[in-house]
Design an enzyme around this catalytic site. Sequence first.
Site, PDB file in Angstrom:
ATOM      1  N   SER B 212     -33.981  52.710   3.221  1.00 55.04           N
ATOM      2  CA  SER B 212     -34.242  51.816   1.917  1.00 55.04           C
ATOM      3  C   SER B 212     -32.712  51.346   1.731  1.00 55.04           C
ATOM      4  CB  SER B 212     -35.127  51.981   1.123  1.00 55.04           C
ATOM      5  OG  SER B 212     -34.688  53.331   0.388  1.00 55.04           O
ATOM      6  N   ARG B 216     -31.405  47.556   2.158  1.00 57.84           N
ATOM      7  CA  ARG B 216     -31.299  46.927   1.010  1.00 57.84           C
ATOM      8  C   ARG B 216     -29.848  46.106   0.793  1.00 57.84           C
ATOM      9  NH1 ARG B 216     -31.749  50.205  -2.330  1.00 57.84           N
ATOM     10  NH2 ARG B 216     -33.753  50.250  -2.809  1.00 57.84           N
ATOM     11  N   ASN B 220     -29.270  42.049   1.941  1.00 60.99           N
ATOM     12  CA  ASN B 220     -28.542  41.017   0.948  1.00 60.99           C
ATOM     13  C   ASN B 220     -27.384  40.377   1.453  1.00 60.99           C
ATOM     14  OD1 ASN B 220     -29.754  40.805  -2.029  1.00 60.99           O
ATOM     15  ND2 ASN B 220     -30.165  43.081  -1.261  1.00 60.99           N
TER      16      ASN B 220
END
Lengths: 156, 289
Positions: B212, B216, B220
């Site tokens: 994660s 993440r 992005n």
Amino acid sequence: MIPNITLVIQGLAFFAVVLVVMKFGWPHIIAAIEDRQNKIAEGLSQAEKARKELADADARVADEIRKARTEAATIIDKAHNQASEIVDKARLDAVVEATKQKAIAAAEIESMAHRAREELRGKVAALALAGASKILNREIDANAHKALIDQLVTEI
Amino acid sequence: MTTEGAGSVNMTEYIQHHLHHLQLSVGDGVFMKLNLDTLFFTLVTGLIFLVLFLRVSRRATAGVPGKLQCAIEMVVLFVDGLVKETFHGRSKMIAPLSITIFCLVFLMNFMDLLPIDLLPWAWASGHALTGHDPAHAYLRIVPTADLNTTFGLSLTVLLLTQYVGLTHKGIAKFFAEFLTVPFQAPGPVGKVLLAPFNLLLRLIEECVRPVSLSLRLFGNMYAGELIFILIAVMTLGAAFAHFSTYLLGIGQFFADFAWTTFHILIITLQAFIFMVLTIVYLSIAAESH
């Protein structure tokens, strides 16, 4: 999009950077920051101390001035007292002296009057004797009639 | 942000070209490949960070600091405060680790703000000058838009988490917690029954965290890069003779401006989130349950 061996190298490179920062970078900066913090804290506490000292000095000066003022007041008071004391004493002395002088003068007057009276009395006696001798036309023996004359004198 | 060559107007080709790494095979298979562009720009950003940080720290003075020292001190104090608030264990590494993550990830993300075609265009021109085919001059300049970088970071963080857990709890307690936490039972039978579930949950937890964490950041940055590419596509293969070029050019300017501005927020935020989550994971590892 499939991960490859780059991953391992990236991880190792990252870890190497972390190690370098930990060994050579971070401690210096933190030390400098803490040093400056201490310096600032010290400066602030010293300023506070100086401020307190100044206030203390001000209070001391005010105290000193107040003390000097009261002291001056006592000195002036004392001087006043002393002056009036001196004046009083002088007055008293003068009165005493005057009384004494008056007494002396009175005594002198008395004694002079006495002497004058004695003299006068003697003279009266001599005059009376001379008058009497003239009346009797003869010499009266002064000694023989001394008692008589003395009586006469005292009567005068 | 105009694109090179009116000849290759193919949008798909353009986007695919932009999303292709400069790779070097060092062995057989898909895994044995090096993303040279990612490595190079990691090296560059890492060097920028190290040179700035070490130079300032060498000259760090307790007296009146310079502007650069002030700026770095602000970041240092910010990170230090955050670490002291969150992490209650004893570790010399965690604060330097956090500031390295923040600065490095920020710098890598920052590469995204450079004009999307600038460095690839220069690279392609260089290729053409040396007689190579510019169509094979791949270059991606944002290291954090490469899964390898984000996974490299998060796996290092995972290893460090285990290390911090081990040193703070001791070997026995560290491994015991695999079997006894979080499900707890009063009797020995219950403990034995719950042990597999505890172990399973722990393993899932440990695997999910780096995934994660890295996805993440990667998501992005990849999305950000993609949007920059899509904005650049607006005037792909445009000619000065067409009226639409001017209209789209103005549109592209405003879209690019807006996205770049917004992206400043994103790159900072993602660097910050990566750092904070690292600190949180490390403090969880250091605390006894």
